[in-house]
Design a protein around this motif. Structure first.
Motif, short mmCIF file in Angstrom:
data_model
loop_
_atom_site.label_atom_id
_atom_site.label_comp_id
_atom_site.label_asym_id
_atom_site.label_seq_id
_atom_site.Cartn_x
_atom_site.Cartn_y
_atom_site.Cartn_z
N VAL A 243 16.95 -5.87 10.68
CA VAL A 243 15.71 -5.12 10.66
C VAL A 243 15.07 -5.25 9.29
CG1 VAL A 243 14.67 -2.84 10.83
CG2 VAL A 243 16.51 -3.50 12.39
N GLN A 244 13.80 -5.55 9.30
CA GLN A 244 13.05 -5.57 8.04
C GLN A 244 12.02 -4.45 8.08
OE1 GLN A 244 11.59 -9.67 7.86
NE2 GLN A 244 13.15 -10.11 6.33
N LEU A 245 11.94 -3.72 6.99
CA LEU A 245 11.01 -2.62 6.89
C LEU A 245 9.90 -2.97 5.92
CD1 LEU A 245 13.50 0.39 6.64
CD2 LEU A 245 12.53 -0.67 8.68
N GLN A 246 8.70 -2.69 6.33
CA GLN A 246 7.53 -2.94 5.50
C GLN A 246 6.81 -1.61 5.28
OE1 GLN A 246 6.43 -5.93 4.19
NE2 GLN A 246 4.76 -4.87 3.18
N ALA A 247 6.84 -1.15 4.03
CA ALA A 247 6.17 0.11 3.69
C ALA A 247 4.86 -0.20 2.97
CB ALA A 247 7.06 0.94 2.79
N TYR A 248 3.83 0.53 3.33
CA TYR A 248 2.55 0.32 2.66
C TYR A 248 1.71 1.58 2.77
CZ TYR A 248 1.33 -0.80 7.51
OH TYR A 248 1.18 -0.76 8.88
N GLY A 249 0.61 1.59 2.01
CA GLY A 249 -0.30 2.72 2.06
C GLY A 249 -0.40 3.50 0.76
N GLY A 250 0.34 3.09 -0.25
CA GLY A 250 0.28 3.81 -1.52
C GLY A 250 -1.04 3.63 -2.24
N GLY A 251 -1.20 4.42 -3.28
CA GLY A 251 -2.42 4.31 -4.06
C GLY A 251 -2.61 5.49 -4.96
N LEU A 252 -3.82 5.61 -5.47
CA LEU A 252 -4.18 6.70 -6.36
C LEU A 252 -4.90 7.79 -5.58
CD1 LEU A 252 -4.71 7.91 -9.23
CD2 LEU A 252 -6.78 6.51 -9.30
N VAL A 253 -4.49 9.01 -5.81
CA VAL A 253 -5.12 10.15 -5.12
C VAL A 253 -5.21 11.30 -6.11
CG1 VAL A 253 -2.92 10.97 -4.19
CG2 VAL A 253 -5.05 11.59 -3.05
N GLN A 254 -6.23 12.12 -5.95
CA GLN A 254 -6.39 13.28 -6.81
C GLN A 254 -5.47 14.41 -6.37
OE1 GLN A 254 -10.55 14.31 -6.71
NE2 GLN A 254 -11.06 12.81 -8.30
N PRO A 255 -5.10 15.28 -7.29
CA PRO A 255 -4.31 16.46 -6.89
C PRO A 255 -5.02 17.23 -5.78
CG PRO A 255 -4.36 16.25 -9.26
CD PRO A 255 -5.31 15.23 -8.74
N LEU B 149 -2.72 11.43 1.60
CA LEU B 149 -2.45 9.99 1.72
C LEU B 149 -1.48 9.80 2.87
CD1 LEU B 149 -3.49 7.66 -0.09
CD2 LEU B 149 -1.31 7.75 -1.30
N ARG B 150 -1.59 8.68 3.55
CA ARG B 150 -0.64 8.38 4.61
C ARG B 150 0.05 7.06 4.34
NH1 ARG B 150 -1.73 7.37 11.05
NH2 ARG B 150 -2.43 5.34 10.25
N LEU B 151 1.36 7.10 4.35
CA LEU B 151 2.17 5.89 4.21
C LEU B 151 2.65 5.43 5.58
CD1 LEU B 151 4.42 6.82 1.14
CD2 LEU B 151 2.11 5.84 1.17
N SER B 152 2.82 4.14 5.70
CA SER B 152 3.32 3.57 6.94
C SER B 152 4.60 2.79 6.67
CB SER B 152 2.29 2.62 7.55
OG SER B 152 1.07 3.28 7.80
N CYS B 153 5.47 2.79 7.64
CA CYS B 153 6.70 2.01 7.57
C CYS B 153 6.86 1.30 8.91
CB CYS B 153 7.90 2.90 7.29
SG CYS B 153 9.48 2.03 7.27
N ALA B 154 6.66 0.00 8.91
CA ALA B 154 6.75 -0.79 10.13
C ALA B 154 8.05 -1.57 10.15
CB ALA B 154 5.56 -1.74 10.21
N ALA B 155 8.67 -1.61 11.31
CA ALA B 155 9.92 -2.34 11.46
C ALA B 155 9.68 -3.64 12.22
CB ALA B 155 10.95 -1.49 12.20
N SER B 156 10.35 -4.67 11.80
CA SER B 156 10.33 -5.93 12.53
C SER B 156 11.77 -6.37 12.75
CB SER B 156 9.58 -7.00 11.75
OG SER B 156 10.18 -7.24 10.50
N GLY B 157 12.00 -7.10 13.79
CA GLY B 157 13.35 -7.55 14.07
C GLY B 157 13.98 -6.82 15.24
N ARG B 158 13.67 -5.54 15.34
CA ARG B 158 14.10 -4.76 16.49
C ARG B 158 13.35 -3.43 16.45
NH1 ARG B 158 19.32 -1.99 17.68
NH2 ARG B 158 17.74 -0.66 18.63
N THR B 159 13.49 -2.66 17.50
CA THR B 159 12.79 -1.38 17.53
C THR B 159 13.61 -0.33 16.79
OG1 THR B 159 13.81 -0.51 19.53
CG2 THR B 159 11.94 -1.99 19.81
N PHE B 160 12.95 0.79 16.52
CA PHE B 160 13.60 1.91 15.87
C PHE B 160 14.42 2.76 16.85
CE2 PHE B 160 12.69 1.71 11.60
CZ PHE B 160 11.35 1.75 11.25
#
Length: 126
Positions: free
Chosen positions: A1-13, A17-28
């Motif tokens: 399983v490979q995990l790909q996390a994305y969605g980071g960035g700069l945000v004010q206090p 923000l929403r982060l995503s974690c997508a799996a490839s290779g098989r399902t969760f």
């Protein structure tokens, strides 16, 4: 399983923000999936985790009431919704997964997770 996390960035206090974690290779299916974070000079710490097939969501005290985790089954993706962000939330965030149901008392332990995505950086600053 490979995990790909994305969605980071700069945000004010106070922002969101929403982060995503997508799996490839098989399902969760049957997995426990979580998020951890690590700020510069600090230990990696648990944020939140969920059992993909149902049966519980677990939160670090520091994020209760502000962060939520959700699943998109067709996309095989886990989302971390972060609201009311604080400067102390700034860190590199990592998604992690393990192909079993982790018991409640152990979900916060990084050693329970077999697969890790790359970090995605969150900066909280005005």
């Amino acid at each position: 399983v490979q995990l790909q996390a994305y969605g980071g960035g700069l945000v004010q206090p106070g922002g969101s923000l929403r982060l995503s974690c997508a799996a490839s290779g098989r399902t969760f299916s049957g997995y426990t999936v979580g998020w951890f974070r690590q700020a510069p000079g600090k230990e990696r710490e648990f944020v939140i985790a969920t059992r993909w097939s149902g049966g519980g969501t677990f939160y670090a005290d520091s994020v209760k009431g502000r962060f939520t985790i959700s699943r998109d089954r067709p996309k095989n993706t886990v989302y971390l919704q972060m609201d009311f962000l604080k400067p102390e939330d700034a860190a590199d965030y990592y998604c992690a997964a393990t192909p079993r149901t982790v018991i409640a008392g152990m979900v916060s332990r990084a050693s329970e997770y077999v697969y890790w995505g790359q970090g995605t950086e969150i900066t909280v600053s005005s």
